[in-house]
Design an enzyme around this catalytic site. Sequence first.
Site, PDB file in Angstrom:
ATOM      1  N   ASN A  22      27.809 -22.981  36.692  1.00 40.99           N
ATOM      2  CA  ASN A  22      27.423 -21.510  36.669  1.00 40.99           C
ATOM      3  C   ASN A  22      28.182 -20.946  35.399  1.00 40.99           C
ATOM      4  O   ASN A  22      29.257 -20.519  35.765  1.00 40.99           O
ATOM      5  CB  ASN A  22      27.715 -21.053  37.996  1.00 40.99           C
ATOM      6  CG  ASN A  22      27.328 -19.468  38.147  1.00 40.99           C
ATOM      7  OD1 ASN A  22      26.927 -18.771  37.262  1.00 40.99           O
ATOM      8  ND2 ASN A  22      27.878 -18.714  39.223  1.00 40.99           N
ATOM      9  N   TRP A  23      27.615 -20.398  34.692  1.00 43.33           N
ATOM     10  CA  TRP A  23      28.402 -19.819  33.544  1.00 43.33           C
ATOM     11  C   TRP A  23      28.680 -18.262  33.575  1.00 43.33           C
ATOM     12  O   TRP A  23      29.364 -17.601  33.002  1.00 43.33           O
ATOM     13  CB  TRP A  23      27.559 -19.732  32.188  1.00 43.33           C
ATOM     14  CG  TRP A  23      27.317 -21.153  31.315  1.00 43.33           C
ATOM     15  CD1 TRP A  23      27.853 -22.200  31.851  1.00 43.33           C
ATOM     16  CD2 TRP A  23      26.826 -21.414  30.309  1.00 43.33           C
ATOM     17  NE1 TRP A  23      27.424 -23.244  30.919  1.00 43.33           N
ATOM     18  CE2 TRP A  23      26.818 -22.525  29.780  1.00 43.33           C
ATOM     19  CE3 TRP A  23      26.280 -20.509  29.300  1.00 43.33           C
ATOM     20  CZ2 TRP A  23      26.343 -23.177  28.933  1.00 43.33           C
ATOM     21  CZ3 TRP A  23      25.767 -21.073  27.980  1.00 43.33           C
ATOM     22  CH2 TRP A  23      25.746 -22.407  27.789  1.00 43.33           C
ATOM     23  N   LYS A  24      27.991 -17.680  34.682  1.00 43.05           N
ATOM     24  CA  LYS A  24      28.161 -16.275  34.942  1.00 43.05           C
ATOM     25  C   LYS A  24      27.917 -15.348  33.672  1.00 43.05           C
ATOM     26  O   LYS A  24      26.781 -15.757  33.220  1.00 43.05           O
ATOM     27  CB  LYS A  24      29.600 -16.069  35.533  1.00 43.05           C
ATOM     28  CG  LYS A  24      29.949 -17.160  36.607  1.00 43.05           C
ATOM     29  CD  LYS A  24      31.277 -16.623  37.434  1.00 43.05           C
ATOM     30  CE  LYS A  24      31.243 -17.627  38.830  1.00 43.05           C
ATOM     31  NZ  LYS A  24      32.375 -17.493  39.509  1.00 43.05           N
ATOM     32  N   GLY A  78      37.250 -18.840  41.558  1.00 46.11           N
ATOM     33  CA  GLY A  78      37.875 -18.663  40.248  1.00 46.11           C
ATOM     34  C   GLY A  78      39.447 -18.181  40.664  1.00 46.11           C
ATOM     35  O   GLY A  78      40.012 -17.741  39.729  1.00 46.11           O
ATOM     36  N   GLU A  98      30.511 -21.167  49.584  1.00 47.80           N
ATOM     37  CA  GLU A  98      31.446 -20.517  48.557  1.00 47.80           C
ATOM     38  C   GLU A  98      32.289 -19.753  49.181  1.00 47.80           C
ATOM     39  O   GLU A  98      32.194 -18.663  49.168  1.00 47.80           O
ATOM     40  CB  GLU A  98      30.378 -20.043  47.521  1.00 47.80           C
ATOM     41  CG  GLU A  98      29.359 -20.784  46.822  1.00 47.80           C
ATOM     42  CD  GLU A  98      29.645 -20.854  45.309  1.00 47.80           C
ATOM     43  OE1 GLU A  98      29.977 -21.736  44.710  1.00 47.80           O
ATOM     44  OE2 GLU A  98      29.784 -19.790  44.653  1.00 47.80           O
ATOM     45  N   SER A 138      36.530 -23.135  42.741  1.00 48.98           N
ATOM     46  CA  SER A 138      37.753 -23.736  41.926  1.00 48.98           C
ATOM     47  C   SER A 138      37.617 -25.388  41.626  1.00 48.98           C
ATOM     48  O   SER A 138      38.710 -25.878  41.925  1.00 48.98           O
ATOM     49  CB  SER A 138      39.143 -23.331  42.612  1.00 48.98           C
ATOM     50  OG  SER A 138      39.440 -21.967  42.397  1.00 48.98           O
ATOM     51  N   HIS A 181      24.781 -15.166  45.339  1.00 52.74           N
ATOM     52  CA  HIS A 181      26.153 -15.654  45.023  1.00 52.74           C
ATOM     53  C   HIS A 181      27.081 -14.343  45.597  1.00 52.74           C
ATOM     54  O   HIS A 181      26.823 -13.278  45.520  1.00 52.74           O
ATOM     55  CB  HIS A 181      26.286 -15.648  43.451  1.00 52.74           C
ATOM     56  CG  HIS A 181      27.730 -16.285  43.041  1.00 52.74           C
ATOM     57  ND1 HIS A 181      28.785 -15.617  43.121  1.00 52.74           N
ATOM     58  CD2 HIS A 181      27.954 -17.483  42.744  1.00 52.74           C
ATOM     59  CE1 HIS A 181      29.911 -16.293  42.686  1.00 52.74           C
ATOM     60  NE2 HIS A 181      29.442 -17.762  42.523  1.00 52.74           N
TER      61      HIS A 181
HETATM   62  P1  PGA Z   1      34.895 -21.291  40.038  1.00 48.40           P
HETATM   63  O1  PGA Z   1      33.478 -20.489  40.496  1.00 48.40           O
HETATM   64  O2  PGA Z   1      34.551 -22.727  39.895  1.00 48.40           O
HETATM   65  O3  PGA Z   1      35.238 -20.907  38.526  1.00 48.40           O
HETATM   66  O4  PGA Z   1      35.700 -20.972  41.188  1.00 48.40           O
HETATM   67  C1  PGA Z   1      32.579 -21.120  41.325  1.00 48.40           C
HETATM   68  C2  PGA Z   1      31.409 -20.266  41.782  1.00 48.40           C
HETATM   69  O5  PGA Z   1      31.479 -19.014  41.475  1.00 48.40           O
HETATM   70  O6  PGA Z   1      30.564 -20.817  41.946  1.00 48.40           O
END
Ligand code: PGA
Length: 225
Positions: A8-10, A158, A152, A189, A95
Amino acid sequence: MKKYLIGNWKSHKNLAEARSWAAAFAQQTSSIPDQVEVVVAPPFSLLPTVADGLADSQAKLAVQDLSPFDAGSYTGAVSIRNLDGLSVEYAIVGHSERRRYFKETNQDVARKIDQALSADITPIVCVDEDYVTSQAAAINEDYLADCLVAYEPVGAIGTGNNVDVGKVKEVKKQINQNFGEVPVLYGGSVNPENVAEYTLVCDGVLVGGASLKPDQFSVVGQNSV
Ligand code: PGA
């Protein structure tokens, strides 16, 4: 057993960056074992570029969100009609960043699931442990079995504070009690070093930060089985 690897690149990356990511990653997908279903979720505007770049690889495409409405007068929304022809196979819905910053509710997420499934797009429903039950209850009962569900935990996203695998096992059970025997992913993470612990206890991972560099993302894929 099949494992899912969702990147997921956001809202990261511009056109040039997306192009070079896809060119580099296309070279590396063959190093990821076949039983790993590799899925990349770029921002909407970069979908065609990433689709072109990955055309000859086994990687699939996802969107990070979806309009809860049919095509129509909904300025700014991206409907399933807008995705037609782009080979999108998955849609991340609900999300925690959508819930937090865009005030999405369980009902909004349920409507997005209806939209996705009507276009044969598989929803990846994101939940934290406190709303597994209420989210499942909002979804049309007939559709629960067609979802992938990603656990999640908000505090793990993050932050580098990935949760204990024991916790993932526990919440996976809770998810399966509410959704049925659907695939359950973990996100928060995940990186090349810790991915193997998670894929031992669940069906795959949703990766944010570690999906932004093609080399790192492919090592996550290699280490996931
Ligand atoms: P992250 O994000 O791997 O940077 O913690 C995970 C997510 O938001 O699905």
